[in-house]
Design a protein around this motif. Sequence first.
Motif, mmCIF file in Angstrom:
data_model
loop_
_atom_site.group_PDB
_atom_site.id
_atom_site.type_symbol
_atom_site.label_atom_id
_atom_site.label_comp_id
_atom_site.label_asym_id
_atom_site.label_seq_id
_atom_site.Cartn_x
_atom_site.Cartn_y
_atom_site.Cartn_z
ATOM 1 N N LEU A 124 0.593 -0.917 0.198
ATOM 2 C CA LEU A 124 0.204 -0.283 -0.194
ATOM 3 C C LEU A 124 1.168 1.270 0.055
ATOM 4 C CD1 LEU A 124 -2.928 -1.136 2.738
ATOM 5 C CD2 LEU A 124 -2.913 -1.360 0.252
ATOM 6 N N LYS A 125 1.740 1.669 0.915
ATOM 7 C CA LYS A 125 2.702 1.926 0.673
ATOM 8 C C LYS A 125 3.188 2.204 -0.330
ATOM 9 C CE LYS A 125 4.040 1.929 5.005
ATOM 10 N NZ LYS A 125 5.215 1.865 6.113
ATOM 11 N N VAL A 126 3.630 1.135 -1.340
ATOM 12 C CA VAL A 126 4.414 1.741 -2.704
ATOM 13 C C VAL A 126 3.096 2.165 -2.971
ATOM 14 C CG1 VAL A 126 5.374 0.200 -4.120
ATOM 15 C CG2 VAL A 126 6.291 -0.389 -2.022
ATOM 16 N N ARG A 127 1.871 1.877 -3.581
ATOM 17 C CA ARG A 127 1.682 2.497 -4.655
ATOM 18 C C ARG A 127 0.284 3.300 -4.034
ATOM 19 N NH1 ARG A 127 -4.971 1.639 -2.372
ATOM 20 N NH2 ARG A 127 -3.895 2.885 -1.104
ATOM 21 N N ASP A 128 1.038 4.466 -2.721
ATOM 22 C CA ASP A 128 0.720 5.962 -2.355
ATOM 23 C C ASP A 128 1.441 6.341 -3.028
ATOM 24 O OD1 ASP A 128 -1.905 4.912 -1.071
ATOM 25 O OD2 ASP A 128 -0.636 4.364 0.453
ATOM 26 N N LEU A 129 3.289 5.887 -3.237
ATOM 27 C CA LEU A 129 4.107 6.673 -3.434
ATOM 28 C C LEU A 129 4.130 6.923 -5.450
ATOM 29 C CD1 LEU A 129 7.109 5.406 -1.481
ATOM 30 C CD2 LEU A 129 6.347 7.802 -1.457
ATOM 31 N N ILE A 130 4.269 5.438 -5.884
ATOM 32 C CA ILE A 130 4.546 5.568 -7.202
ATOM 33 C C ILE A 130 3.389 5.253 -8.107
ATOM 34 C CG2 ILE A 130 6.817 5.102 -6.817
ATOM 35 C CD1 ILE A 130 6.363 2.133 -7.414
ATOM 36 N N GLY A 131 2.083 3.917 -7.447
ATOM 37 C CA GLY A 131 1.121 4.246 -8.262
ATOM 38 C C GLY A 131 1.237 2.738 -8.733
ATOM 39 N N VAL A 132 0.513 1.779 -8.224
ATOM 40 C CA VAL A 132 0.617 0.277 -8.709
ATOM 41 C C VAL A 132 -0.683 -0.024 -8.444
ATOM 42 C CG1 VAL A 132 1.536 -2.181 -8.198
ATOM 43 C CG2 VAL A 132 3.123 -0.173 -7.032
ATOM 44 N N ASP A 133 -1.049 -1.031 -10.199
ATOM 45 C CA ASP A 133 -1.706 -1.386 -10.066
ATOM 46 C C ASP A 133 -2.310 -3.114 -9.055
ATOM 47 O OD1 ASP A 133 -3.635 -0.044 -11.551
ATOM 48 O OD2 ASP A 133 -1.645 -0.629 -12.803
ATOM 49 N N PHE A 134 -1.612 -3.581 -9.701
ATOM 50 C CA PHE A 134 -1.996 -5.512 -9.176
ATOM 51 C C PHE A 134 -1.071 -6.223 -7.817
ATOM 52 C CE2 PHE A 134 -4.723 -5.329 -13.110
ATOM 53 C CZ PHE A 134 -5.787 -6.098 -12.740
ATOM 54 N N LEU A 135 -0.789 -7.111 -7.610
ATOM 55 C CA LEU A 135 0.218 -7.491 -6.607
ATOM 56 C C LEU A 135 -0.434 -9.505 -7.052
ATOM 57 C CD1 LEU A 135 1.958 -8.391 -4.158
ATOM 58 C CD2 LEU A 135 -0.516 -9.108 -2.796
ATOM 59 N N TYR A 136 0.485 -9.904 -7.705
ATOM 60 C CA TYR A 136 0.736 -11.160 -7.653
ATOM 61 C C TYR A 136 2.077 -12.203 -7.563
ATOM 62 C CZ TYR A 136 4.537 -10.108 -11.216
ATOM 63 O OH TYR A 136 5.690 -9.603 -12.231
ATOM 64 N N LEU A 137 1.990 -13.353 -8.373
ATOM 65 C CA LEU A 137 2.826 -14.412 -7.909
ATOM 66 C C LEU A 137 2.359 -15.666 -8.423
ATOM 67 C CD1 LEU A 137 1.105 -16.660 -6.205
ATOM 68 C CD2 LEU A 137 1.370 -14.934 -4.586
ATOM 69 N N PHE A 138 3.630 -16.364 -8.547
ATOM 70 C CA PHE A 138 3.520 -18.235 -9.584
ATOM 71 C C PHE A 138 3.302 -18.636 -8.079
ATOM 72 C CE2 PHE A 138 5.334 -14.995 -12.218
ATOM 73 C CZ PHE A 138 5.295 -15.241 -13.024
ATOM 74 N N ALA A 139 2.020 -19.087 -8.746
ATOM 75 C CA ALA A 139 2.079 -20.040 -7.097
ATOM 76 C C ALA A 139 2.442 -21.676 -7.453
ATOM 77 C CB ALA A 139 0.770 -20.828 -7.001
ATOM 78 N N ALA A 140 3.286 -22.139 -7.012
ATOM 79 C CA ALA A 140 4.038 -23.850 -7.486
ATOM 80 C C ALA A 140 3.656 -24.890 -6.948
ATOM 81 C CB ALA A 140 5.579 -23.690 -6.839
ATOM 82 N N ASP A 141 1.929 -24.692 -7.361
ATOM 83 C CA ASP A 141 1.043 -25.565 -6.457
ATOM 84 C C ASP A 141 1.070 -27.301 -8.130
ATOM 85 O OD1 ASP A 141 -1.013 -27.811 -6.045
ATOM 86 O OD2 ASP A 141 -1.977 -25.679 -5.350
ATOM 87 N N THR A 142 1.260 -28.658 -7.686
ATOM 88 C CA THR A 142 1.504 -29.752 -8.525
ATOM 89 C C THR A 142 0.470 -31.170 -7.859
ATOM 90 O OG1 THR A 142 2.994 -30.462 -7.519
ATOM 91 C CG2 THR A 142 3.538 -29.365 -9.033
ATOM 92 N N THR A 143 -0.440 -29.996 -6.933
ATOM 93 C CA THR A 143 -1.674 -30.949 -6.608
ATOM 94 C C THR A 143 -2.607 -31.841 -7.041
ATOM 95 O OG1 THR A 143 -2.371 -29.726 -4.807
ATOM 96 C CG2 THR A 143 -1.009 -31.170 -3.925
ATOM 97 N N GLU A 144 -3.383 -32.452 -7.186
ATOM 98 C CA GLU A 144 -4.191 -32.299 -7.800
ATOM 99 C C GLU A 144 -6.104 -32.158 -7.651
ATOM 100 O OE1 GLU A 144 -5.671 -36.664 -8.208
ATOM 101 O OE2 GLU A 144 -4.032 -36.782 -9.665
ATOM 102 N N ASP A 145 -5.980 -31.317 -6.005
ATOM 103 C CA ASP A 145 -6.558 -30.842 -5.575
ATOM 104 C C ASP A 145 -6.739 -28.818 -5.735
ATOM 105 O OD1 ASP A 145 -8.392 -33.059 -4.998
ATOM 106 O OD2 ASP A 145 -7.309 -33.290 -3.471
ATOM 107 N N ARG A 146 -5.260 -28.883 -6.356
ATOM 108 C CA ARG A 146 -4.997 -27.506 -6.303
ATOM 109 C C ARG A 146 -5.205 -27.044 -4.692
ATOM 110 N NH1 ARG A 146 -5.704 -24.941 -11.435
ATOM 111 N NH2 ARG A 146 -7.393 -23.406 -9.729
ATOM 112 N N ILE A 147 -4.590 -27.234 -3.272
ATOM 113 C CA ILE A 147 -4.002 -27.601 -2.066
ATOM 114 C C ILE A 147 -3.981 -25.738 -2.248
ATOM 115 C CG2 ILE A 147 -3.499 -27.474 -0.082
ATOM 116 C CD1 ILE A 147 -3.517 -30.593 -0.768
#
Length: 205
Positions: A124-147
């Motif tokens: 939120l601080k970074v967004r207020d300083l420079i303007g950022v739209d999204f937070l994201y990550l790459f989820a390393a999930d190989t389970t069948e149930d997508r736990i």
Amino acid sequence: MFFSLKAGLLFDKHGDLEILQSKKALNLLIKKKQKLGHSSPDIALLRADLEQEIDGIKNRLKRWIELDVEDEKHKRVGKTFSGIEIVHFCINKDAQEEWEKLGFGEKNRIGLTIFWTKIIPIILKVRDLIGVDFLYLFAADTTEDRILINHYRTFMNLNESENIFAALPIYDMGCTLLCQKIEKLESTMKDFFNNFNATLEDDLK
């Protein structure tokens, strides 16, 4: 527990959709022109207008194709969105065991608590300083149930998107992109604080 953040970029593939729509519009204009006769000055003017529109679309399509062929360094997309990526999001198992002894509920596991009390305030601080739209990550999930993916979706409000994409590093091959608008995360953070340790409070009633 530890985490790290990195500036990143997400994009929308609608550039391809614009080309498709332009081609459809071009076909309709050509068919419309073919149905016109030459019986009056008004028809002639209408034909001239249609020809101008057709030439305009052809020129845009030609330019887009030339850009794709000539420019090997860039990928044409519809829109881009500034983002912050959570690159690492890891828990020390020994610390996790100590945390569990405190008796907090499912919604207040150590990772979730760090996410809402430490990571999101930084975002939120970074967004207020420079303007950022999204937070994201790459989820390393190989389970069948997508736990793991279901965990991120349920407790961290990070979701898959049908129209938001990211460049995928080799390191993250096989992972799933999860993202969310920061403004939505801010409102969810307030809910987290308002209902902190709700499970334990319910048990005590």
